[in-house]
Design a protein around this motif. Structure first.
Motif, PDB file in Angstrom:
ATOM      1  N   UNK A   1      16.478   7.178 -12.606  1.00 46.76           N
ATOM      2  CA  UNK A   1      17.877   6.761 -12.627  1.00 46.76           C
ATOM      3  C   UNK A   1      18.821   7.928 -12.347  1.00 46.76           C
ATOM      4  N   UNK A   2      18.370   9.161 -12.563  1.00 43.26           N
ATOM      5  CA  UNK A   2      19.268  10.309 -12.377  1.00 43.26           C
ATOM      6  C   UNK A   2      19.024  11.012 -11.050  1.00 43.26           C
ATOM      7  N   UNK A   3      18.289  10.376 -10.126  1.00 49.03           N
ATOM      8  CA  UNK A   3      17.932  11.058  -8.878  1.00 49.03           C
ATOM      9  C   UNK A   3      19.150  11.428  -8.045  1.00 49.03           C
ATOM     10  N   UNK A   4      20.230  10.688  -8.156  1.00 44.59           N
ATOM     11  CA  UNK A   4      21.456  11.005  -7.421  1.00 44.59           C
ATOM     12  C   UNK A   4      22.317  11.936  -8.272  1.00 44.59           C
ATOM     13  N   UNK A   5      22.302  13.219  -7.947  1.00 44.97           N
ATOM     14  CA  UNK A   5      22.996  14.201  -8.766  1.00 44.97           C
ATOM     15  C   UNK A   5      24.512  14.041  -8.734  1.00 44.97           C
ATOM     16  N   UNK A   6      25.026  13.306  -7.752  1.00 40.11           N
ATOM     17  CA  UNK A   6      26.469  13.107  -7.662  1.00 40.11           C
ATOM     18  C   UNK A   6      26.959  12.013  -8.600  1.00 40.11           C
ATOM     19  N   UNK A   7      26.036  11.210  -9.120  1.00 42.87           N
ATOM     20  CA  UNK A   7      26.454  10.122 -10.001  1.00 42.87           C
ATOM     21  C   UNK A   7      26.883  10.671 -11.350  1.00 42.87           C
TER      22      UNK A   7
ATOM     23  N   UNK B   1      19.476  23.495 -23.920  1.00 46.45           N
ATOM     24  CA  UNK B   1      18.666  24.653 -23.558  1.00 46.45           C
ATOM     25  C   UNK B   1      19.347  25.974 -23.905  1.00 46.45           C
ATOM     26  N   UNK B   2      20.680  25.979 -23.916  1.00 46.89           N
ATOM     27  CA  UNK B   2      21.388  27.193 -24.295  1.00 46.89           C
ATOM     28  C   UNK B   2      21.407  27.406 -25.803  1.00 46.89           C
ATOM     29  N   UNK B   3      21.254  26.325 -26.561  1.00 44.82           N
ATOM     30  CA  UNK B   3      21.295  26.446 -28.025  1.00 44.82           C
ATOM     31  C   UNK B   3      19.908  26.580 -28.636  1.00 44.82           C
ATOM     32  N   UNK B   4      18.904  26.028 -27.972  1.00 44.68           N
ATOM     33  CA  UNK B   4      17.541  26.048 -28.495  1.00 44.68           C
ATOM     34  C   UNK B   4      16.643  26.694 -27.451  1.00 44.68           C
ATOM     35  N   UNK B   5      15.902  27.701 -27.862  1.00 53.16           N
ATOM     36  CA  UNK B   5      15.132  28.459 -26.886  1.00 53.16           C
ATOM     37  C   UNK B   5      14.091  27.611 -26.174  1.00 53.16           C
ATOM     38  N   UNK B   6      13.373  26.771 -26.892  1.00 54.68           N
ATOM     39  CA  UNK B   6      12.311  25.976 -26.280  1.00 54.68           C
ATOM     40  C   UNK B   6      12.372  24.549 -26.811  1.00 54.68           C
ATOM     41  N   UNK B   7      13.379  23.802 -26.398  1.00 50.31           N
ATOM     42  CA  UNK B   7      13.493  22.402 -26.850  1.00 50.31           C
ATOM     43  C   UNK B   7      12.425  21.544 -26.178  1.00 50.31           C
ATOM     44  N   UNK B   8      12.179  20.394 -26.774  1.00 53.15           N
ATOM     45  CA  UNK B   8      11.297  19.413 -26.138  1.00 53.15           C
ATOM     46  C   UNK B   8      12.134  18.605 -25.155  1.00 53.15           C
ATOM     47  N   UNK B   9      11.780  18.676 -23.876  1.00 52.25           N
ATOM     48  CA  UNK B   9      12.474  17.923 -22.834  1.00 52.25           C
ATOM     49  C   UNK B   9      11.442  17.088 -22.092  1.00 52.25           C
ATOM     50  N   UNK B  10      11.661  15.772 -22.051  1.00 51.45           N
ATOM     51  CA  UNK B  10      10.701  14.879 -21.428  1.00 51.45           C
ATOM     52  C   UNK B  10      11.413  13.900 -20.502  1.00 51.45           C
ATOM     53  N   UNK B  11      10.978  13.865 -19.252  1.00 54.95           N
ATOM     54  CA  UNK B  11      11.471  12.884 -18.280  1.00 54.95           C
ATOM     55  C   UNK B  11      10.368  11.853 -18.086  1.00 54.95           C
ATOM     56  N   UNK B  12      10.659  10.600 -18.394  1.00 53.11           N
ATOM     57  CA  UNK B  12       9.665   9.531 -18.316  1.00 53.11           C
ATOM     58  C   UNK B  12       9.968   8.640 -17.124  1.00 53.11           C
TER      59      UNK B  12
ATOM     60  N   UNK C   1       8.499   8.294 -10.080  1.00 53.05           N
ATOM     61  CA  UNK C   1       9.397   9.442  -9.921  1.00 53.05           C
ATOM     62  C   UNK C   1       9.977   9.565  -8.528  1.00 53.05           C
ATOM     63  N   UNK C   2       9.309   8.991  -7.528  1.00 52.78           N
ATOM     64  CA  UNK C   2       9.805   9.039  -6.159  1.00 52.78           C
ATOM     65  C   UNK C   2      10.100   7.624  -5.694  1.00 52.78           C
ATOM     66  N   UNK C   3      11.360   7.365  -5.351  1.00 53.34           N
ATOM     67  CA  UNK C   3      11.754   6.046  -4.887  1.00 53.34           C
ATOM     68  C   UNK C   3      11.879   6.040  -3.369  1.00 53.34           C
TER      69      UNK C   3
ATOM     70  N   UNK D   1      12.852  14.413  -6.751  1.00 59.69           N
ATOM     71  CA  UNK D   1      12.363  15.323  -7.779  1.00 59.69           C
ATOM     72  C   UNK D   1      13.458  16.244  -8.324  1.00 59.69           C
ATOM     73  N   UNK D   2      14.448  16.592  -7.498  1.00 59.96           N
ATOM     74  CA  UNK D   2      15.329  17.721  -7.788  1.00 59.96           C
ATOM     75  C   UNK D   2      16.057  17.562  -9.123  1.00 59.96           C
ATOM     76  N   UNK D   3      16.712  16.426  -9.331  1.00 64.54           N
ATOM     77  CA  UNK D   3      17.486  16.239 -10.566  1.00 64.54           C
ATOM     78  C   UNK D   3      16.572  16.252 -11.793  1.00 64.54           C
ATOM     79  N   UNK D   4      15.374  15.692 -11.667  1.00 62.90           N
ATOM     80  CA  UNK D   4      14.445  15.679 -12.796  1.00 62.90           C
ATOM     81  C   UNK D   4      14.023  17.101 -13.137  1.00 62.90           C
ATOM     82  N   UNK D   5      13.676  17.877 -12.119  1.00 60.08           N
ATOM     83  CA  UNK D   5      13.296  19.274 -12.373  1.00 60.08           C
ATOM     84  C   UNK D   5      14.442  20.049 -13.013  1.00 60.08           C
TER      85      UNK D   5
END
Length: 720
Positions: A351-357, A371-382, A386-388, A394-398
């Motif tokens: 859903x976030x593939x369009x970075x302009x949205x 990421x600026x407040x926590x050195x190693x937070x848990x970040x998960x993209x489900x 992933x490719x429509x 991929x870019x926005x997810x990465x």
């Protein structure tokens, strides 16, 4: 150029010749070493260096580190451009600046979390601006005036006014006023090589996936779980246990791209528990918001869960897990950025593939603050898809995961790429780069590999004839479209002929140009018959036939999931089911979350509700409907991914019957062409992620449908 200006009243404190009135006297003496900004910088960097040596760097040290880098860069540019000092004076000042740069580099090597502050594009905080101003004044420079206040447009003002802070969240903030950033677990990575500095690397990274060799792995190495894991009496499948074992070993960023139906929600919730990543923020589609709350209560019952609705008046700011849907994220992004989340999960991350949205920007901004407040937070993209449309999905997810920023790889990924010892000019760089990205946390498992107990699925095409006036009208409209395309083609050939160019036979490249021009016209006008309006008319014409087949299936094979794209098709199906006394429920975009969940529960639990009528867009993700084993696709999607997502509402863990998706296709129309083109697109994710030998294709279905119509028309004309 230096941003600070020489203060006229400050004489020659920074080693410059000063104002014109003092030029004669200034040129007769050498600037004193203790004058100007350089000694101020030297004192500051020594203090920062001592803090790093004692492992006692504070936020103040980090701010001054960035400011020193900024001012040293500006002073170097000013010294080089200054024509009023001698070459010897210039060389002496540059040597002193080199010494400051060396200390900064050595300090960053000791504390790698400082590296990003050396970047010219690094964000400058308000605190850094204040410190910079103070150091400029101390060094005899006149700071530039503060920027003019930004005047918001009417739209921006309305958007700002929509920002809310729910009462319970405000109470939580007051209860925890000192949320100190956590850098205790910062990963130490020293970049021993800097050969990739200056290289544009995002495109090569994407190409490494697009050009993946057959059989290339698309899943990071996952450890064997020490023991068989179970929660609340439910044994986890091996693929789920492996991901949790990776979390237990300290891995914290994942693109969890398991095929739909393999339990990604449970894995994410249990990963947060394994990492103690609370409070946890879950950003999900509206259609699955309630289901996420249920799954959280099911898998982590000891954790409190709160769902954000509307302005969040009922949200519990003290909850361990906060769930919000994309549609209202704009109202809550501000407080969520400052709430102290230690983990963030983004469901259906495509859903976030369009970075302009707007929703993508909010997701990326919240992740960046975490990421600026926590050195190693848990970040998960489900996401199971992933490719429509394109590898750049991929870019926005990465970026959400912190693997890259807007222009380059992040420090950890850059370190992995440096360790390859190669650059993009080396052929071996691409497979090595792809593996480096995979090792960052891509987890992709297919049902056939990890869930052999899930029965097979098949897609069965059901050709139908569109009879009567509507069918004749659709076929006539397609002939008119083909004629219009051929007219465009002939005009282009004539234009070439007038320029003295020859066109032999049927020019495939010219066909594509004509199709692109037609497609552009169609997307910019609401008048006239085009491929979009024809597909919609075909869907309406098929509605009764598709609904009739679903009704027959429900009589003979049990519960049926009926998918359609347009409201009029769903309305027609519901009317037919009602007229035949068949119990039905519906999941549609205009429903509230409560109504939607009530209808899902009725379909799952009530034996009298035989059919659920679902919107492809509103119900194509996140739902668990494996109580049925038959799916009817009344209308075609423009993408294979959307079609697959719909089918996988049924074909998932818990299914014990073979699944059949009945795809209703209008024969002898553009519908049949679109079905073939959708199937040809299925190779995109397979090639990039699964190492499949299927031919890679990123075709635009709409464009290719027009190409097909025009090509057939020209071939028929040539053979006539």
């Amino acid at each position: 150029m230096a941003t600070g200006r020489q203060r006229r009243s400050g004489g020659n404190r920074n080693g410059r010749s000063g104002g014109t009135a003092q030029r004669g006297r200034s040129n007769q003496r050498r600037p004193r070493d203790n004058d100007g900004i350089i000694p101020v910088l030297a004192k500051a960097v020594r203090d920062i260096e001592h803090g790093a040596q004692r492992n006692q760097l504070t936020s103040s040290h980090r701010t001054r580190f960035q400011v020193c880098a900024l001012l040293a860069r500006e002073e170097r540019a000013r010294v080089k451009a200054d024509t009023e000092v001698s070459d010897a004076q210039r060389e002496g000042q540059l040597k002193r600046l080199d010494g400051i740069a060396t200390i900064l580099a050595q300090t960053a090597a000791r504390e790698p979390s400082l590296f990003h502050l050396l970047d010219m594009d690094a964000e400058i905080s308000d605190a850094a601006r204040r410190v910079k101003k103070e150091m400029q004044i101390e060094g005899g420079l006149e700071p530039e005036p503060d920027p003019e206040p930004v005047v918001l447009s009417e739209v921006e003002t309305m958007r700002a006014e929509r920002k809310v802070v729910p009462p319970s969240v405000r109470a939580a903030q007051l209860a925890n006023p000192f949320m100190v950033p956590d850098f205790t677990d910062a990963e130490k990575r020293k970049l021993t090589e800097r050969r990739l500095v200056g290289w544009e690397l995002i495109t090569p990274l994407l190409n490494s996936f697009e050009q993946a060799p057959n059989g290339a792995p698309a899943c990071m190495a996952l450890p064997e779980p020490k023991t068989s894991l179970s929660y609340r009496g439910q044994d986890l499948m091996d693929h789920q246990s492996r991901l949790l074992a990776a979390v237990a070993k300290g891995h914290r960023t994942f693109l969890l791209a398991d095929e739909p139906g393999l339990g990604k929600t449970a894995q994410a919730l249990l990963a947060a528990q394994a990492a103690d990543a609370y409070p946890l923020l879950c950003v999900v589609p509206n259609v699955v918001k309630t289901n996420w709350a249920r799954e959280a209560e099911r898998w982590t019952p000891e954790r409190s869960v709160s769902v954000v609705h509307g302005d969040g008046d009922t949200v519990d700011g003290f909850a361990d897990i906060i769930i919000v849907n994309y549609e209202i994220l704009d109202r809550h992004a501000r407080w969520m950025s400052e709430h102290g989340f230690r983990g963030m999960v983004v469901d259906e991350a495509h859903f976030i593939k369009n970075k302009k949205s707007q929703r993508s920007q909010h997701v990326l901004d919240i992740s960046d603050h975490i990421q600026h407040r926590v050195a190693r937070p848990l970040l998960m993209a489900l996401t199971g898809t992933p490719l429509i449309n394109d590898i750049e999905d991929f870019v926005a997810i990465w970026e959400f995961l912190g693997w890259i920023d807007a222009k380059k790889p992040g420090p950890v990924l850059m370190g992995k790429l440096e360790e390859t010892g190669m650059t993009p000019v080396d052929h071996g760089f691409y497979p090595a780069a792809r593996q480096a990205v995979v090792d960052m946390g891509i987890v992709r498992r297919r049902k056939v590999d990890v869930a052999s107990d899930i029965p097979a699925r098949r897609i069965a095409d059901m050709p139908v004839e569109l009879d009567g006036a509507e069918g004749r009208s659709i076929r006539e409209a397609e002939r008119h479209l083909a004629k219009r395309l051929a007219g465009r083609y002939d005009a282009a050939v004539e234009a070439r002929r007038n320029r003295g160019e020859e066109t032999r036979g049927i020019d495939a490249e010219l066909i594509r140009r004509v199709a692109k021009a037609e497609l552009t016209d169609e997307t910019n006008t609401s008048t006239g018959e085009n491929v979009f309006s024809m597909v919609r008319r075909i869907g309406s014409a098929k509605a009764q036939l598709a609904a009739d087949y679903a009704a027959q299936l429900s009589r003979s094979a049990g519960k049926v999931v009926f998918f359609a794209k347009h409201v009029d098709v769903m309305d027609a199906a519901q009317e037919l089911f009602t007229s035949r006394g068949i119990g039905w429920a519906a999941v549609r975009g205009e429903q509230s979350s409560t109504t939607r969940q009530k209808n899902i529960d009725a379909f799952v639990n009530d034996p009298d509700v035989q059919i659920i009528v679902c919107s492809l867009t509103a119900a194509g993700v996140g739902l668990n409907l494996q109580v049925a084993s038959n799916v009817v696709l009344a209308e075609l999607s423009w993408t294979d991914a959307e079609q697959t997502q719909a089918i996988d509402r049924v074909h998932r863990i818990g299914q014990d019957m073979p699944v059949t998706a009945w795809r209703v296709i209008a024969a002898q129309t553009v519908d049949a062409r679109i079905a073939e083109l959708i199937d040809s697109k299925a190779g995109l994710a397979a090639r990039a992620l699964d190492g499949s030998e299927e031919e890679f294709s990123s075709v635009d279905v709409q464009l290719e449908a027009l190409v097909s119509i025009l090509t057939e028309a020209l071939e028929e004309r040539a053979g006539a």
